[in-house]
Design an enzyme around this catalytic site. Structure first.
Site, PDB file in Angstrom:
ATOM      1  N   ARG A  15       0.846  -1.208   0.000  1.00  0.00           N
ATOM      2  CA  ARG A  15       0.000   0.000   0.000  1.00  0.00           C
ATOM      3  C   ARG A  15       0.886   1.265   0.000  1.00  0.00           C
ATOM      4  NH1 ARG A  15      -0.825   4.657   2.330  1.00  0.00           N
ATOM      5  NH2 ARG A  15      -0.691   3.793   4.427  1.00  0.00           N
ATOM      6  N   ASP A  16       1.324   1.673   1.155  1.00  0.00           N
ATOM      7  CA  ASP A  16       2.171   2.865   1.269  1.00  0.00           C
ATOM      8  C   ASP A  16       3.401   2.741   0.364  1.00  0.00           C
ATOM      9  OD1 ASP A  16       3.409   5.180   2.227  1.00  0.00           O
ATOM     10  OD2 ASP A  16       2.949   4.762   4.315  1.00  0.00           O
ATOM     11  N   HIS A 206       4.204   4.463  12.971  1.00  0.00           N
ATOM     12  CA  HIS A 206       4.439   4.421  11.519  1.00  0.00           C
ATOM     13  C   HIS A 206       5.422   5.541  11.184  1.00  0.00           C
ATOM     14  CE1 HIS A 206       2.612   4.190   7.269  1.00  0.00           C
ATOM     15  NE2 HIS A 206       3.308   5.301   7.218  1.00  0.00           N
ATOM     16  N   HIS A 208       8.419   7.316   8.583  1.00  0.00           N
ATOM     17  CA  HIS A 208       9.107   7.436   7.304  1.00  0.00           C
ATOM     18  C   HIS A 208      10.550   7.840   7.581  1.00  0.00           C
ATOM     19  CE1 HIS A 208       5.919   6.894   4.253  1.00  0.00           C
ATOM     20  NE2 HIS A 208       5.194   6.995   5.346  1.00  0.00           N
ATOM     21  N   CYS A 239       3.734   9.572   1.002  1.00  0.00           N
ATOM     22  CA  CYS A 239       2.384  10.111   0.808  1.00  0.00           C
ATOM     23  C   CYS A 239       2.340  10.943  -0.472  1.00  0.00           C
ATOM     24  CB  CYS A 239       2.012  10.968   2.015  1.00  0.00           C
ATOM     25  SG  CYS A 239       0.483  11.881   1.789  1.00  0.00           S
ATOM     26  N   ASN A 248       9.031   4.624   3.655  1.00  0.00           N
ATOM     27  CA  ASN A 248       8.798   4.124   5.009  1.00  0.00           C
ATOM     28  C   ASN A 248      10.116   3.591   5.566  1.00  0.00           C
ATOM     29  OD1 ASN A 248       5.592   3.464   5.566  1.00  0.00           O
ATOM     30  ND2 ASN A 248       6.106   3.537   3.411  1.00  0.00           N
TER      31      ASN A 248
HETATM   32 ZN    ZN Z   1       3.150   6.388   5.387  1.00  0.00          ZN
END
Ligand code: ZN
Length: 307
Positions: A15-16, A206, A208, A239, A248
Site C-alpha cells: 500500500r504505502d 508508523h 518514514h 504520501c 517508510n
Molecule cells: Zn506512510
C-alpha cells in the site's frame, strides 16, 4: 534500557510502499510479492487502499488483490479515507479496514478535502458501518509528529484528537510520522504521555525515513513500550499528497535491528532479503534497504562487503 520480547511488524509495501512508484504493478505481481513475504513469516499486511483510482492509480487493483488472497491466519488490512471506501472494501470481502485522517487540518484538506473534525465525523459513520458488518476498524492519525504545511503539531492536539475517538469500537491506533519529521526524544515523550493517558488503548507507530531517523525513532518507540510498527519492504513509500515525502522505514533493516537486539518478530530475515531482491526486479530500480546491500552481520565470519 528495557525492551519488549516480541514486536509485531505490519508490512506496508503493497500500500504505502507502492503508491509513489511510477511502475504500476499488476495483481499477479502483487500476489507474487505477497507470497514471498508470507513465506518469510510476515502475517500482517496493509494490502491496498480504497481511494479514488484517479488519485492513486497504483492502488486501483486493490479490491481484486484482496479477492485473490487467502485470509487464513493473516491480518489483511485495507486503507479507507471515507465511508465510501469502507463500502467498497466490503464489496471485495475485506474484513479489516484502517481509516486514516490527519491531525493537521491543512494536510487533511490536501489528502481528503476535509478538516480533521469533519474526518472524525466520517469516522463515526464508518464505525457504525463496521459494527453492522462485523468488520474490524483501526485508525491511523497522520502527521502526528509534524506537518509539512503547518510545522509542529502539539502533544495537546494529539491527545485531544485521540480523546475524540474514545467510545468508538476501534482496535489499534497508529500514530504516523507521514513525512519523517519525528525525532527520538519527541517519540518517547509523546508515546509515554499518550499511553499513560489512554492505558486501555494499543498504540502502534508508523515512521518514514525521510531524514534518516527511522530506526532511531523505532528505538525510542520500543523504550516507550510500543510493540507494533508499520514498515515497508525495501524502504519504499510515501504520501502522494505531502511535498518531499519519501520511503517508510525499511522492514528488513528494522527486523535486522530487532533480531540483533534479541527481540523476536517471527519473521525470517533471509526470506525478507529474497523478497526485497524480487521487489527491485519488479519496480525496476534499487530500493533503499541497507541490509540488501550489506547482508546481515555474521558474528562468526564478518566479511567486508565492498571491494
Ligand atoms: Zn506512510
Amino acid at each position: 534500557m528495557e525492551f519488549p520480547e516480541k514486536v509485531t511488524i505490519n508490512e506496508m509495501v503493497l500500500r504505502d510502499g507502492l503508491q509513489l512508484e511510477k511502475k504500476l504493478l499488476s495483481v499477479e505481481e502483487k500476489k507474487i510479492l505477497f507470497s514471498s513475504l508470507q513465506e518469510a513469516g510476515v502475517k500482517s499486511f496493509e494490502l491496498g487502499s480504497f481511494v479514488h483510482p484517479k488519485l492513486v492509480p497504483q492502488m486501483a487493483n486493490s479490491g481484486e488483490l484482496f479477492e485473490k488472497i487467502a485470509r487464513e491466519d493473516m491480518d489483511l488490512i485495507g486503507l479507507v479515507p471515507n465511508l465510501k471506501g469502507a463500502e467498497r472494501a466490503k464489496e471485495f470481502g475485506v474484513d479489516r479496514i484502517n481509516f486514516v485522517f490527519s491531525a493537521s487540518d491543512t494536510h487533511n484538506m490536501q489528502n481528503v478535502q476535509k478538516t480533521t473534525a469533519e474526518s472524525i465525523e466520517e469516522l463515526k459513520k464508518i464505525n457504525e458501518f463496521c459494527e453492522r458488518n462485523e468488520m474490524v476498524l483501526t485508525v491511523t492519525i497522520a502527521t502526528s509528529f509534524g506537518c509539512p504545511f503547518e510545522g509542529d503539531i502539539s502533544k495537546k492536539r494529539i491527545l485531544a484528537t485521540i480523546e475524540q475517538l474514545v467510545g468508538l469500537t476501534i482496535g489499534d491506533i497508529t500514530l504516523a510520522d507521514t513525512t519523517g519529521m519525528a525525532n527520538p526524544k519527541q517519540v518517547y515523550e509523546l508515546l509515554k504521555e499518550v499511553k499513560n493517558s489512554f492505558p486501555e488503548q494499543t498504540f502502534n507507530l508508523h515512521f518514514h525515513n525521510t531524514r534518516g531517523m527511522g530506526l532511531a525513532n523505532i528505538l525510542a518507540g520500543l523504550q516507550a513500550g510500543v510493540t507494533g510498527f508499520d514498515t515497508a519492504l525495501g524502504g519504499l513509500g510515501g504520501c502522494p499528497f505531502a511535498p518531499g515525502a519519501t520511503g517508510n522505514v525499511c522492514t528488513e533493516d528494522v527486523v535486522h535491528m530487532l533480531h540483533s537486539m534479541g527481540i523476536q518478530t517471527d519473521i525470517r530475515l533471509e526470506g525478507l532479503l529474497k523478497a526485497s531482491a524480487l521487489l527491485e526486479n519488479m519496480i525496476g530500480h534499487q530500493n533503499s534497504s541497507y541490509l540488501l546491500k550489506a547482508g546481515p552481520y555474521n558474528r562468526k565470519y564478518p566479511v567486508p562487503v565492498s571491494n
